[in-house]
Design a protein around this motif. Structure first.
Motif, PDB file in Angstrom:
ATOM      1  N   TRP A  82       0.836  -1.220   0.000  1.00  0.00           N
ATOM      2  CA  TRP A  82       0.000   0.000   0.000  1.00  0.00           C
ATOM      3  C   TRP A  82       0.859   1.254   0.000  1.00  0.00           C
ATOM      4  O   TRP A  82       0.487   2.268  -0.587  1.00  0.00           O
ATOM      5  N   TRP A 120      -5.646  -7.603  -1.545  1.00  0.00           N
ATOM      6  CA  TRP A 120      -6.360  -7.570  -0.270  1.00  0.00           C
ATOM      7  C   TRP A 120      -6.805  -8.941   0.212  1.00  0.00           C
ATOM      8  O   TRP A 120      -6.740  -9.212   1.429  1.00  0.00           O
ATOM      9  N   TRP A 130      -3.779   3.843  -4.326  1.00  0.00           N
ATOM     10  CA  TRP A 130      -2.968   3.133  -3.337  1.00  0.00           C
ATOM     11  C   TRP A 130      -3.572   1.759  -3.050  1.00  0.00           C
ATOM     12  O   TRP A 130      -2.849   0.772  -2.912  1.00  0.00           O
ATOM     13  N   ALA A 131      -4.892   1.692  -2.955  1.00  0.00           N
ATOM     14  CA  ALA A 131      -5.531   0.404  -2.673  1.00  0.00           C
ATOM     15  C   ALA A 131      -5.305  -0.595  -3.801  1.00  0.00           C
ATOM     16  O   ALA A 131      -5.231  -1.804  -3.570  1.00  0.00           O
ATOM     17  N   LYS A 169      -7.806   1.029   4.613  1.00  0.00           N
ATOM     18  CA  LYS A 169      -6.982   1.328   3.447  1.00  0.00           C
ATOM     19  C   LYS A 169      -7.552   0.714   2.161  1.00  0.00           C
ATOM     20  O   LYS A 169      -7.374   1.262   1.079  1.00  0.00           O
ATOM     21  N   SER A 170      -8.229  -0.411   2.284  1.00  0.00           N
ATOM     22  CA  SER A 170      -8.735  -1.095   1.088  1.00  0.00           C
ATOM     23  C   SER A 170      -9.959  -0.425   0.509  1.00  0.00           C
ATOM     24  O   SER A 170     -10.250  -0.585  -0.679  1.00  0.00           O
ATOM     25  N   GLN A 221      -2.701  -1.204  -5.319  1.00  0.00           N
ATOM     26  CA  GLN A 221      -1.368  -1.782  -5.265  1.00  0.00           C
ATOM     27  C   GLN A 221      -1.311  -3.045  -4.403  1.00  0.00           C
ATOM     28  O   GLN A 221      -0.283  -3.724  -4.360  1.00  0.00           O
ATOM     29  N   VAL A 222      -2.411  -3.379  -3.708  1.00  0.00           N
ATOM     30  CA  VAL A 222      -2.390  -4.427  -2.687  1.00  0.00           C
ATOM     31  C   VAL A 222      -3.310  -5.585  -3.085  1.00  0.00           C
ATOM     32  O   VAL A 222      -4.397  -5.380  -3.620  1.00  0.00           O
TER      33      VAL A 222
END
Length: 756
Positions: free
Chosen positions: A682, A707, A701-702, A737-738, A704-705
């Motif tokens: 993140w 989840w 940003w979310a 963050k997600s 990039q992960v």
């Protein structure tokens, strides 16, 4: 000169000498403003530019201004050059902006000369050199790229006037050069967009045949060259700059225009220097009104008259735009319309009006020249009076801040150096200036890494970070933080230096281990009391913002208790830093109670581990206190700030003193490490736009992960060690963050929640 003889053209050295005088005036006015104590140290936005320049010197190059996808780093690169030559300082940082702003003198001269001759050019240049206070302030307030973009837009508009009405011999080279200037301006700041639109529209309307040649292609090529850094960055960041352009207020253009006229466009001409701040109240009431009535309203009248003139020409099927003055007036109308109808049209923010000063300055000079042609002394008198008025507003600004402390940051940095403090947490408005002004002696990071996450990571890795707050900025207010530290149990006597308050060298937090919750029972007059013990972050006990509410915990037997940690549910909308009125009481028999901790001003998110006090991204409530042997715990929540969401508690963790820290199962530890590694993606681009400013940033940003992977590892860790608080905290952090619904997160976890 004999009758009938053509007027002699001024010699080149005379023009150069006049322009040099205007540039000297430009520098003198800004250096005078810089001498004000209020500008003796950087503000937080200015600190970003300075810190980027320091990074550039160290070989760390940046394409965009930290945390904003619509401003470049031209200013930072010039500042880096000056730092390399003369050493880093606040003065050198401001001089970098003066170099760019000086080009505006040449652009205004070119526009004025094209619109009405050499005298008009010099008068326009003079009004740019000694302008309204607002524009001078923008010329020394190093915000990263706005002024450079506006100057580039002025050069672009001047070039469009030349191409439209006085084509040079090498039109292709001009078009290429103007395209590069426009591209660099777009990289620097999106404030240039209205000037780009006005230049392209004006050139196309005034000289339609130019659009059929190679000029537009060369201009487009130059534009791509100039804007290449911005395009390269956007290709890797979901084109966030284009997202930022959105937010039209087209349906509210007229109402926005009325608000802007009252709160922005008018005030910026008569003494305002920042949003809602002006020296107009310090002068006779008639002075601002006279300036508006005798200079700026007639200048606007010229623009209105041009609309009538254009309509008549169009009625006669003639080209309405016949001179550079037409293009400059067109630029003013385009700027007014785009400002009122853009996403910023409903915001009374002065700096967004900076581009309008280009055509407005030329029109004011044009009006004054027309008056001087009618009555020479009247025109010269009005010009002199306007310059004196502008000078007076600058004087009032310096007088207003004459008693402001000069560089109060120096006293703080000296104290921190004596105390051995090298790392600190602070709000970004405090942290960024401290970091730049210390020149490496202190690294202060925003609580959540705003602007630069790498700073937060370095502070997080330090042994004993301090806390720095500011009495005036109050982010948070020192008294508020002092009370919150007492509620947390980590209070230390602070240091007060000028307007700064510092807490440092915290005592080590006691060694604690969690109590097993299998035999606990929860009771409440409200529903869902048992939710705080089911180790499921999707269920919660709700507090009440209207009346006091209580939650009773039966620990099953008397135990020594030293800490409570209250985690919120997935869907709670509270934020770190919010204050709640919650007291913790204990009892051995359920009848006689004693207060253990808490009270008014308990801060969500504040944690104490080792010698570190930190504002965590998860807004949990934590209380550490002297060990007390109790069987019953009672949490009493009283109404607080009605604008904040009512407190909700999903899980309660209770800790007792221990000689050694607890060791968790190796499989749980491994799952936690894997979840942390996956979640770290993140923040893999620590200087990319931070998601607090715009929902599009958070989506990037979310993206990039992975989840499901994050949640899967953390849920397995939680299921294998139900009393381990850390996996639950990370699950809550991942949920925030997600930007996914709690149901999506729970569905991604292979291990269902269960009571241990």
């Amino acid at each position: 000169m004999n009758p009938g003889e053509p007027p002699r053209r001024p010699k080149a050295w005379q023009t150069a000498l006049g322009l040099a005088a205007c540039v000297a005036l430009y520098w003198a006015v800004r250096l005078w403003l810089i001498s004000c104590p209020s500008l003796s140290q950087v503000d937080y936005d200015e600190a970003v530019t300075g810190l980027m320049a320091l990074d550039i010197i160290d070989g760390k190059h940046h394409i965009l201004f930290w945390g904003q996808p619509y401003m470049g780093t031209l200013e930072a690169y010039l500042a880096a050059l000056l730092f390399k030559l003369f050493g880093p300082s606040t003065l050198m940082l401001r001089l970098a902006l003066l170099v760019y702003g000086s080009a505006g003198v040449l652009a205004l001269f070119a526009l004025g000369r094209a619109a009405g001759g050499r005298r008009l050019g010099f008068w326009a240049a003079c009004l740019w050199s000694l302008p309204p206070l607002f524009l001078s302030f923008q010329g020394v307030y190093v915000t990263g790229g706005h002024l450079e973009a506006v100057v580039a837009g002025a050069l672009l508009l001047a070039g469009a006037c030349r191409l439209a009405f006085d084509p040079p011999r090498r039109e292709g080279l001009w078009a290429l050069g103007l395209g590069v200037v426009g591209g660099l301006g777009l990289w620097s700041s999106l404030l240039i967009l209205p000037l780009v639109a006005a230049s392209v529209l004006g050139l196309g309307l005034a000289r339609p045949r130019w659009l059929l040649g190679r000029g537009p292609w060369l201009a487009g090529l130059g534009l791509l060259v100039g804007v290449a850094p911005l395009l390269a960055w956007n290709a890797e960041h979901h084109w966030l700059t284009l997202v930022q352009v959105g937010g039209s207020q087209l349906g509210r253009t007229w109402s926005n225009a009325a608000m802007l006229l009252k709160s922005v466009w008018g005030p910026m001409l008569i003494g305002a220097w920042w949003d809602g701040r002006s020296v107009a109240g310090q002068m006779p009431l008639a002075a601002p009104a006279v300036v508006l009535l005798l200079v700026y309203l007639p200048a606007l009248g010229l623009a209105v008259a041009a609309l009538v003139r254009w309509a008549r020409r169009a009625w006669k099927r003639q080209n309405p735009w016949r001179s550079p003055a037409d293009l400059i007036i067109l630029a003013l109308w385009v700027l007014l319309f785009l400002h009122a109808s853009s996403g910023h049209g409903h915001k009374a923010i002065l700096r967004y009006a900076t581009p309008m000063m280009i055509p407005l300055t030329v029109l004011a000079a044009l009006w004054l020249v027309k008056v001087s042609q009618w009555r020479h002394l009247a025109g010269v008198g009005l010009m002199g009076g306007l310059l004196l008025f502008n000078l007076y507003t600058h004087h009032l600004y310096l007088e207003r801040f004459a008693q402001t402390p000069h560089r109060p940051v120096e006293a703080l940095l000296a104290v921190l150096e004596d105390e051995g403090v090298n790392f600190s947490y602070a709000h970004g408005r405090v942290a960024l200036p401290l970091t730049f002004e210390s020149q490496g002696r202190l690294l202060a990071a925003d609580f959540f890494g705003a602007r630069n996450l790498s700073h937060l990571r370095q502070v997080d890795a330090a042994d004993q970070p301090a806390w720095v707050t500011h009495k005036r900025l109050a982010v948070p207010a020192p008294a508020m933080l002092d009370r919150a530290l007492r509620r947390l149990g980590a209070w230390k006597s602070p240091l007060e230096v000028e307007e700064y308050v510092v807490w440092h060298d915290f005592d080590p937090a006691p060694t604690l281990v969690p109590l097993p919750s299998r035999d606990w029972r929860a009771h409440s007059e409200q529903e869902h009391a048992a939710s705080v013990l089911d180790r499921n972050l999707g269920t919660a006990w709700p507090g009440d913002n209207q009346r006091p509410s209580r939650l009773l915990l039966d620990l099953g037997q008397a135990r020594p208790v030293a800490r409570l940690s209250l985690l919120p549910p997935f869907n709670w909308r509270g934020k770190p830093g919010m204050l709640y009125n919650l007291s913790v009481q204990g009892s051995l028999d359920g009848k006689t109670w004693q207060t253990l901790a808490g009270g008014k001003g308990s801060m969500a998110g504040l944690t104490w581990r080792g010698k570190r006090v930190k504002l965590a991204p998860v807004p949990a409530l934590e209380f550490t206190f002297e060990p007390q042997t109790v069987r019953w715990l009672r949490l009493e929540v009283k109404p607080g700030n009605p604008s904040w969401p009512a407190l909700k508690i999903a899980e309660v963790f209770v800790y007792e003193p221990a000689a050694d820290s607890h060791s968790w199962p190796p499989r749980a530890q491994e799952q936690l490490r894997r979840g942390q590694r996956a979640l770290a993606a993140w923040g893999q681009r620590p200087t990319a736009p931070f998601p607090a400013g715009h929902s599009a940033f958070a989506r990037f940003w979310a993206s990039q992960v992975d989840w499901p992977e994050v949640v899967g590892h953390l849920r397995r860790a939680a299921c294998q060690a139900p009393e381990w608080e850390q996996p639950y905290r990370l699950l809550l952090e991942a949920a925030r963050k997600s930007r996914r619904s709690p149901a999506d997160l729970l569905d991604a976890a292979p291990c269902p929640p269960k009571q241990s």
